[in-house]
Design an enzyme around this catalytic site. Sequence first.
Site, PDB file in Angstrom:
ATOM      1  N   LYS A 136      -3.899  14.933  38.171  1.00  0.00           N
ATOM      2  CA  LYS A 136      -3.951  15.315  39.590  1.00  0.00           C
ATOM      3  C   LYS A 136      -4.604  14.203  40.417  1.00  0.00           C
ATOM      4  O   LYS A 136      -4.162  13.895  41.524  1.00  0.00           O
ATOM      5  CB  LYS A 136      -4.715  16.629  39.756  1.00  0.00           C
ATOM      6  CG  LYS A 136      -4.019  17.829  39.139  1.00  0.00           C
ATOM      7  CD  LYS A 136      -2.800  18.232  39.952  1.00  0.00           C
ATOM      8  CE  LYS A 136      -2.027  19.362  39.331  1.00  0.00           C
ATOM      9  NZ  LYS A 136      -0.840  19.745  40.087  1.00  0.00           N
ATOM     10  N   TYR A 187      -5.529  16.979  32.388  1.00  0.00           N
ATOM     11  CA  TYR A 187      -4.872  17.659  33.520  1.00  0.00           C
ATOM     12  C   TYR A 187      -5.492  17.189  34.843  1.00  0.00           C
ATOM     13  O   TYR A 187      -4.787  16.797  35.780  1.00  0.00           O
ATOM     14  CB  TYR A 187      -5.027  19.174  33.334  1.00  0.00           C
ATOM     15  CG  TYR A 187      -4.781  19.965  34.579  1.00  0.00           C
ATOM     16  CD1 TYR A 187      -3.485  20.138  35.064  1.00  0.00           C
ATOM     17  CD2 TYR A 187      -5.837  20.548  35.286  1.00  0.00           C
ATOM     18  CE1 TYR A 187      -3.262  20.863  36.218  1.00  0.00           C
ATOM     19  CE2 TYR A 187      -5.618  21.274  36.434  1.00  0.00           C
ATOM     20  CZ  TYR A 187      -4.328  21.427  36.904  1.00  0.00           C
ATOM     21  OH  TYR A 187      -4.106  22.136  38.049  1.00  0.00           O
ATOM     22  N   SER A 209      -6.270  19.954  42.444  1.00  0.00           N
ATOM     23  CA  SER A 209      -7.135  20.889  41.734  1.00  0.00           C
ATOM     24  C   SER A 209      -8.589  20.457  41.783  1.00  0.00           C
ATOM     25  O   SER A 209      -8.891  19.248  41.850  1.00  0.00           O
ATOM     26  CB  SER A 209      -6.693  20.921  40.271  1.00  0.00           C
ATOM     27  OG  SER A 209      -7.634  21.590  39.482  1.00  0.00           O
TER      28      SER A 209
HETATM   29  N1  UFG Z   1     -13.204  32.894  30.557  1.00  0.00           N
HETATM   30  C1  UFG Z   1     -13.658  33.765  29.592  1.00  0.00           C
HETATM   31  N2  UFG Z   1     -12.746  34.356  28.774  1.00  0.00           N
HETATM   32  C2  UFG Z   1     -11.404  34.116  28.873  1.00  0.00           C
HETATM   33  C3  UFG Z   1     -10.939  33.221  29.874  1.00  0.00           C
HETATM   34  C4  UFG Z   1     -11.871  32.625  30.699  1.00  0.00           C
HETATM   35  O1  UFG Z   1     -14.848  34.008  29.447  1.00  0.00           O
HETATM   36  O2  UFG Z   1     -10.635  34.672  28.074  1.00  0.00           O
HETATM   37  C5  UFG Z   1     -14.177  32.238  31.446  1.00  0.00           C
HETATM   38  C6  UFG Z   1     -14.166  30.734  31.318  1.00  0.00           C
HETATM   39  O3  UFG Z   1     -15.012  30.326  30.277  1.00  0.00           O
HETATM   40  C7  UFG Z   1     -14.664  30.315  32.701  1.00  0.00           C
HETATM   41  C8  UFG Z   1     -14.140  31.417  33.629  1.00  0.00           C
HETATM   42  O4  UFG Z   1     -13.812  32.502  32.775  1.00  0.00           O
HETATM   43  O5  UFG Z   1     -16.050  30.350  32.724  1.00  0.00           O
HETATM   44  C9  UFG Z   1     -12.901  30.979  34.371  1.00  0.00           C
HETATM   45  O6  UFG Z   1     -11.993  30.430  33.442  1.00  0.00           O
HETATM   46  P1  UFG Z   1     -10.472  30.085  33.782  1.00  0.00           P
HETATM   47  O7  UFG Z   1      -9.847  29.585  32.535  1.00  0.00           O
HETATM   48  O8  UFG Z   1      -9.837  31.225  34.479  1.00  0.00           O
HETATM   49  O9  UFG Z   1     -10.596  28.931  34.883  1.00  0.00           O
HETATM   50  P2  UFG Z   1     -11.316  27.510  34.845  1.00  0.00           P
HETATM   51  O10 UFG Z   1     -12.497  27.599  35.765  1.00  0.00           O
HETATM   52  O11 UFG Z   1     -11.562  27.027  33.492  1.00  0.00           O
HETATM   53  O12 UFG Z   1     -10.183  26.594  35.457  1.00  0.00           O
HETATM   54  C10 UFG Z   1      -9.400  26.991  36.580  1.00  0.00           C
HETATM   55  C11 UFG Z   1      -7.995  26.435  36.444  1.00  0.00           C
HETATM   56  C12 UFG Z   1      -8.052  24.937  36.457  1.00  0.00           C
HETATM   57  C13 UFG Z   1      -8.758  24.489  37.720  1.00  0.00           C
HETATM   58  C14 UFG Z   1     -10.111  25.127  37.835  1.00  0.00           C
HETATM   59  C15 UFG Z   1     -10.703  24.768  39.159  1.00  0.00           C
HETATM   60  O13 UFG Z   1      -7.392  26.906  35.247  1.00  0.00           O
HETATM   61  O14 UFG Z   1      -6.738  24.430  36.460  1.00  0.00           O
HETATM   62  O15 UFG Z   1      -9.994  26.535  37.751  1.00  0.00           O
HETATM   63  O16 UFG Z   1     -11.902  25.427  39.418  1.00  0.00           O
HETATM   64  F1  UFG Z   1      -8.927  23.158  37.717  1.00  0.00           F
END
Ligand code: UFG
Length: 326
Positions: free
Chosen positions: A145, A141, A117
Amino acid sequence: MRILVIGGAGYIGSHVTRAFLDRGYRVTVFDNLQTGLRENLFDDAQFVYGDIMHPEQLRSVMSGGGFDGCVHLAALKAAGQSMLHPELYAQSNIAGTINILNQASAAGLSPIIFSSSAAVYGAPQYLPIDEEHPKEPENFYGYTKLEIERMLDWYDRLKGMRYAAIRYFNAAGYDVQGRVKGLELNPENLLPIVMETAAGIRPQLSIFGDDYPTRDGSCIRDYVHVSDLAEAHVTAFEYIVKQDRSITVNLGSQNGVSVIEMLERVRAITGKAVPSVIVGRRAGDPAELVATSARARELLGWVPKYSDVDTLVSSTWKMYEKFAKN
Ligand code: UFG
């Protein structure tokens, strides 16, 4: 050729299974169906119900299978949860992988294609992030990894077990031919949450912060279609078999998309209002995460085909609109 896909009933695992089947491989899926779904199993793959926490179950499937390689995607993956319950993540991700490596080594099973990841990098020190970027995970997490990647490296050196560590950025989308049937349960990621809102399953989307130093104030991420990810597992396997060397690659589209841009495309493509509210920042969110996948392009000839925003959104909506309550 025969491939064992551990965690092959999950969201990414089912797409990986499909990609190997499409290329003519014989595939056995090994999954405990804890987060994997029965609907994600394909008629043309064999299924073995089992758990990576039970070495004897791994031994049984690996010793009789005549496998040419293994893909390992069985893991817990909610970064936020990993900070609250590190013991569960240590157990499933690290101890589970030790079981896999030891049984694979005993069975002479190599190479292993491992789901890693972008979380191994932590807060970006420069963009786009390449594979040499410092690894300072900001959640447990990501630490699991990274620890597994280090272990893979030692097993490679000491036991000749070859591997690919594939560092996913933001996996999204669904098989464009609609062959993957299961919807992720209790999704924690942006696109499925926006989709559940578009489908009327959730009342509104909370946008976590609009005061980041980005073009519209919301966070920017690198979304990559899950079928593009899946394809890279096949080419990585073939590369290792041919070159007899291990590799570590980023997989991202190198195209940053903000939360608000994603929401607007969902509104335009689905024709749904998708109510949203701006709330405070979510802890641990970097403003921007974008990968360079130059190494995957160079070594594997990997070029994403489906990772444009419209295909990400439309292939996901095709799944969710069946459940629309509005
Ligand atoms: N977001 C919102 N509202 C929500 C959910 C997410 O605004 O209800 C925003 C988050 O703040 C973030 C973006 O959308 O800015 C993406 O969020 P995600 O939770 O979809 O993904 P992340 O970037 O936090 O993390 C994901 C995976 C991880 C991985 C990462 C790698 O969940 O396991 O991408 O880039 F490591």
